[in-house]
Structure formats: structure tokens, C-alpha cells
Scaffold this active site. Structure first.
Site, short mmCIF file in Angstrom:
data_model
loop_
_atom_site.label_atom_id
_atom_site.label_comp_id
_atom_site.label_asym_id
_atom_site.label_seq_id
_atom_site.Cartn_x
_atom_site.Cartn_y
_atom_site.Cartn_z
N GLU A 1 44.21 38.30 45.96
CA GLU A 1 43.44 37.64 44.90
C GLU A 1 41.94 37.83 45.21
O GLU A 1 41.12 37.98 44.31
CB GLU A 1 43.80 36.15 44.85
CG GLU A 1 43.08 35.40 43.75
CD GLU A 1 43.59 33.98 43.54
OE1 GLU A 1 44.82 33.76 43.68
OE2 GLU A 1 42.77 33.10 43.27
N SER B 1 42.74 31.10 48.11
CA SER B 1 44.00 31.80 48.31
C SER B 1 43.73 33.29 48.41
O SER B 1 43.13 33.88 47.51
CB SER B 1 44.95 31.57 47.12
OG SER B 1 45.20 30.19 47.01
N ARG C 1 45.23 34.73 36.68
CA ARG C 1 44.04 35.24 37.38
C ARG C 1 43.52 36.55 36.76
O ARG C 1 43.05 37.44 37.46
CB ARG C 1 44.32 35.45 38.88
CG ARG C 1 44.76 34.22 39.61
CD ARG C 1 43.69 33.13 39.64
NE ARG C 1 44.28 31.90 40.14
CZ ARG C 1 44.72 30.92 39.35
NH1 ARG C 1 44.61 31.00 38.03
NH2 ARG C 1 45.25 29.84 39.87
C1 FAD Z 1 38.07 26.78 49.22
C2 FAD Z 1 38.38 27.55 47.97
C3 FAD Z 1 39.30 27.04 47.05
C4 FAD Z 1 39.60 27.74 45.88
N1 FAD Z 1 40.50 27.21 45.00
C5 FAD Z 1 40.78 27.87 43.86
C6 FAD Z 1 41.70 27.33 42.91
O1 FAD Z 1 42.23 26.24 43.08
N2 FAD Z 1 41.96 28.05 41.80
C7 FAD Z 1 41.38 29.26 41.57
O2 FAD Z 1 41.66 29.87 40.51
N3 FAD Z 1 40.51 29.80 42.44
C8 FAD Z 1 40.20 29.14 43.58
N4 FAD Z 1 39.32 29.69 44.46
C9 FAD Z 1 38.75 31.03 44.21
C10 FAD Z 1 37.42 31.04 43.42
O3 FAD Z 1 36.73 29.82 43.59
C11 FAD Z 1 37.66 31.30 41.94
O4 FAD Z 1 38.24 32.56 41.73
C12 FAD Z 1 36.35 31.23 41.12
O5 FAD Z 1 36.67 31.30 39.75
C13 FAD Z 1 35.39 32.37 41.45
O6 FAD Z 1 34.14 32.06 40.87
P1 FAD Z 1 32.79 32.59 41.50
O7 FAD Z 1 31.69 32.19 40.59
O8 FAD Z 1 32.66 32.19 42.91
O9 FAD Z 1 33.02 34.16 41.38
P2 FAD Z 1 32.75 35.30 42.45
O10 FAD Z 1 33.58 35.07 43.66
O11 FAD Z 1 31.29 35.46 42.67
O12 FAD Z 1 33.31 36.54 41.66
C14 FAD Z 1 34.70 36.64 41.38
C15 FAD Z 1 34.88 37.73 40.33
O13 FAD Z 1 34.32 37.25 39.10
C16 FAD Z 1 33.35 38.17 38.60
N5 FAD Z 1 32.30 37.37 37.97
C17 FAD Z 1 31.61 36.33 38.48
N6 FAD Z 1 30.76 35.82 37.56
C18 FAD Z 1 30.92 36.56 36.44
C19 FAD Z 1 30.33 36.53 35.12
N7 FAD Z 1 29.38 35.66 34.77
N8 FAD Z 1 30.77 37.45 34.23
C20 FAD Z 1 31.73 38.37 34.55
N9 FAD Z 1 32.29 38.45 35.77
C21 FAD Z 1 31.91 37.54 36.70
C22 FAD Z 1 32.87 38.95 39.80
O14 FAD Z 1 32.45 40.26 39.43
C23 FAD Z 1 34.12 39.00 40.68
O15 FAD Z 1 34.92 40.13 40.39
C24 FAD Z 1 38.99 29.00 45.63
C25 FAD Z 1 38.05 29.50 46.56
C26 FAD Z 1 37.75 28.78 47.71
C27 FAD Z 1 36.73 29.32 48.68
#
Ligand code: FAD
Length: 310
Positions: A305, A235, A185
Site C-alpha cells: 500500500e 499499513s 485504496r
Molecule cells: C500511523 C498511520 C496510520 C494510517 N492509517 C490509515 C488508515 O486507517 N486508513 C488509510 O486509508 N490510510 C492510513 N494511513 C496511510 C495514509 O495516511 C493515507 O494513505 C493518506 O490518505 C495519505 O495522505 P497523504 O496526504 O499523507 O498522502 P501522501 O503520503 O503524501 O501521498 C500518497 C499518495 O497520494 C498522492 N497525493 C497526495 N496528495 C495529492 C493530491 N492533492 N492530489 C493528487 N494526488 C495526491 C501522492 O502522489 C501519493 O501517490 C496511515 C498512515 C500512518 C502513518
């Protein structure tokens, strides 16, 4: 004129200037962050900007720097929350408008704003295997690179060839997969404050039906085990070495434990769900209570996380 109305006039002016840079409809003023994140917690951001091109993003970074306006990069908001008092500055959402997908043989290049579910489907359509793990993760590609997202024995690290990034000064560069410092992560994007623009990935040839079946099977496993019907950020804690956060939380007797509207999911104790209009204070207090309880019972430090927009 009062200080408050002076401030409002100033903010209106900035809003208009941002709109001139990114285009009509690409910026909202005083927009609730809770409208854009999966856990539905977070007050208003002064400016909520969704650039639709690299050029627009670059210009807006330059403008915000000039005006000394703080900003936070967001993808699909599936791993973040904000305080109820909101964010004094700009949220820049790298989203669908910056999510083109290009397939060339076994190489796929996509914009950071594409949703992983859509990308996984396109990759399956191209009869390429290796991305099934990501199909059910509800984030953007950029968020997945930033977090080195992973599931079911797969992670972004396995497929990344290189990532085009922009730094906060607007300088664009390309970083090879092996130089992205991808760990559990984590990635160099976190430590060096880099924004993902486009992502190049490599896959293997596969059978579309088998690929789609695998995606269905993994999504079913999520449906069975995770509280997907309630707002959450996935998580809440990272997996501590040698343990599972969810099991530690359950064994600490915290299943269903609640602070206000935030609750430890009884379906999966690793998830905190917002089932009764939780405030940011509810969530923060619950996270602290879980950390404290697990540490005192098992001597294990849990690290969140879920990330706070600040
Ligand atoms: C129901 C559910 C299930 C999930 N299951 C998983 C799983 O199985 N595995 C897992 O790893 N995660 C999981 N997650 C967490 C999440 O989906 C991941 O961490 C995902 O990668 C976050 O992406 P996001 O675009 O929503 O980022 P955001 O939540 O919008 O941002 C997360 C971080 O990434 C940064 N960020 C976003 N976009 C960029 C970019 N283009 N450049 C630089 N930084 C950026 C942001 O500044 C922030 O710090 C889950 C979440 C939910 C709600």
C-alpha cells in the site's frame, strides 16, 4: 568549469526561477524527503515546492513541463517513501497553504492540502457526522481522495460529492463522486494522473458530543493497536481479499523480523516501522521478504500500500 559545478549552477538557476514563480520560502533546494514523510525514509529532492494557491500550482506545472523537469505530488507524506539517493526533480507538496475549509449547511468544501485531523474537528464543530472515521488518518484531504482512504467501516467514497482537479497540463475540471472510480485504496486520480485541488463532501446532521466521543474512541483503538510512537507509513500492504495482511504476516512468523533498520512491528504486523534509521534498501528488501514468505506459506500475493516516490 567541471561538469558538476555546471550542473550545480544550472540547478541554482532553476531554483531561483521556481522561487520567482511560487514566492520566497515556498521552495527548498536539495531538501531531504525524509524530513517530510512519516516513515522518515528518502534522500534529497532537487526542489521541494509548496505552492500556496491554485494559480501558483498551475504556473509551476507549466514551468516544469517547459523545462522537462520530472515532478511528484505529495500531501502529508504519510503513505510514501523515496530512495536514499533522492528524487531528481521537484516534489510538489499540496499542503496546509491550500487547505481552506468552508461549511454550508451539510456541505463542506475544503482545499486538498488540509490535514484530515483538522478537517474532522471542523466538521464536528459544525455538528456534522460521517467523517469520524478519518480523524486519525494522518494524511491530507487530497491524499485521502487519491487513495480513497478509509478506516473503521468508513471511506472517502461515502462522503465525496465532487472533486476539483488539475491535470499535468494545467487544465482544471470537476469530477463527480460517482465518476471518481473509487475502490479499495484507489481512485481515478491514480490512473489519470490528476491532482486534487478542492473537495466537496456531504454529511448528516449530528450531535457534536457524540461525534467527538466517536472520534476519541476510534483514536484510542489506533493507540491501542498501532505502533504510533515509531515512524511508519501505516499499513504496508493492502488487505488481500478474504484475509488480513497483518495476520498473514504474523502467522508467517515474521513479527519483529528485521532488515537493517526496518522492522515488522510486533504491536501490529501489518506495519513496518523504521526504528533504527532504516535505508530505502532495508525497506525494499523487507517488503520483498514479507511478500515472498507469505506467498510461499499461504499462496497469497501481498500488494504494497506504501508508495515509492520515483
Ligand atoms: C500511523 C498511520 C496510520 C494510517 N492509517 C490509515 C488508515 O486507517 N486508513 C488509510 O486509508 N490510510 C492510513 N494511513 C496511510 C495514509 O495516511 C493515507 O494513505 C493518506 O490518505 C495519505 O495522505 P497523504 O496526504 O499523507 O498522502 P501522501 O503520503 O503524501 O501521498 C500518497 C499518495 O497520494 C498522492 N497525493 C497526495 N496528495 C495529492 C493530491 N492533492 N492530489 C493528487 N494526488 C495526491 C501522492 O502522489 C501519493 O501517490 C496511515 C498512515 C500512518 C502513518
Amino acid at each position: 568549469m567541471s561538469d558538476k559545478s555546471n550542473e550545480n549552477n544550472e540547478k541554482r538557476l532553476i531554483y531561483k526561477e521556481i522561487e520567482t514563480i511560487v514566492g520566497t520560502g515556498m521552495v527548498l533546494q536539495n531538501e531531504l524527503i525524509s524530513n517530510h514523510n512519516s516513515i522518515k525514509i528518502g534522500g534529497p529532492a532537487d526542489y521541494f515546492i509548496t505552492p500556496d494557491s491554485q494559480g501558483s500550482l498551475k504556473s509551476i506545472l507549466k514551468y516544469l513541463k517547459l523545462k522537462e523537469i520530472p515532478f511528484y505530488i505529495m500531501g502529508n507524506g504519510s503513505n510514501v517513501f523515496a530512495h536514499d539517493y533522492g528524487f531528481k526533480g521537484a516534489i510538489i507538496q499540496i499542503y496546509k497553504h491550500m487547505g481552506d475549509i468552508m461549511v454550508e449547511g451539510k456541505v463542506v468544501t475544503a482545499g486538498a492540502g488540509v490535514l484530515l485531523s483538522k478537517l474532522a474537528s471542523k466538521i464536528a464543530e459544525a455538528k456534522l457526522t460521517g467523517f469520524e472515521f478519518a480523524a486519525g488518518i494522518p494524511g491530507t484531504l487530497g491524499g485521502a481522495v487519491f487513495m480513497n482512504a478509509g478506516a473503521y467501516d468508513g471511506e472517502m467514497k461515502d462522503v465525496l460529492v465532487e472533486v476539483e482537479v488539475i491535470d499535468y497540463n494545467g487544465k482544471i475540471s470537476t469530477i463527480k463522486g460517482s465518476d471518481l472510480e473509487l475502490g479499495y485504496r484507489t481512485s481515478i486520480l491514480q490512473t489519470e494522473h490528476l491532482i486534487a485541488l478542492t473537495v466537496k463532501m456531504l454529511f448528516n446532521q449530528g450531535d457534536e458530543i457524540l461525534i467527538r466521543n466517536k472520534m476519541k474512541e476510534l483514536n484510542q483503538r489506533r493507540q491501542d493497536k498501532q505502533p504510533l510512537d515509531l515512524p511508519s507509513a501505516g499499513s504496508a500492504f493492502k488487505r488481500p481479499l478474504g484475509y488480513y495482511a497483518g495476520k498473514l504476516i504474523m502467522d508467517a512468523g515474521l513479527s519483529g523480523y528485521r532488515v537493517g533498520g526496518a522492522c515488522v512491528s510486533q504491536k501490529h504486523c501489518g506495519f513496518i516501522v523504521n526504528d533504527q534509521n532504516a535505508t530505502s534498501e532495508d525497506l525494499i528488501k523487507l517488503i520483498e521478504h514479507i511478500k515472498h514468505t507469505v506467498y510461499h506459506k499461504f499462496n497469497v500475493i501481498l500488494e504494497p500500500e506504501i508508495r515509492m516516490i520515483s
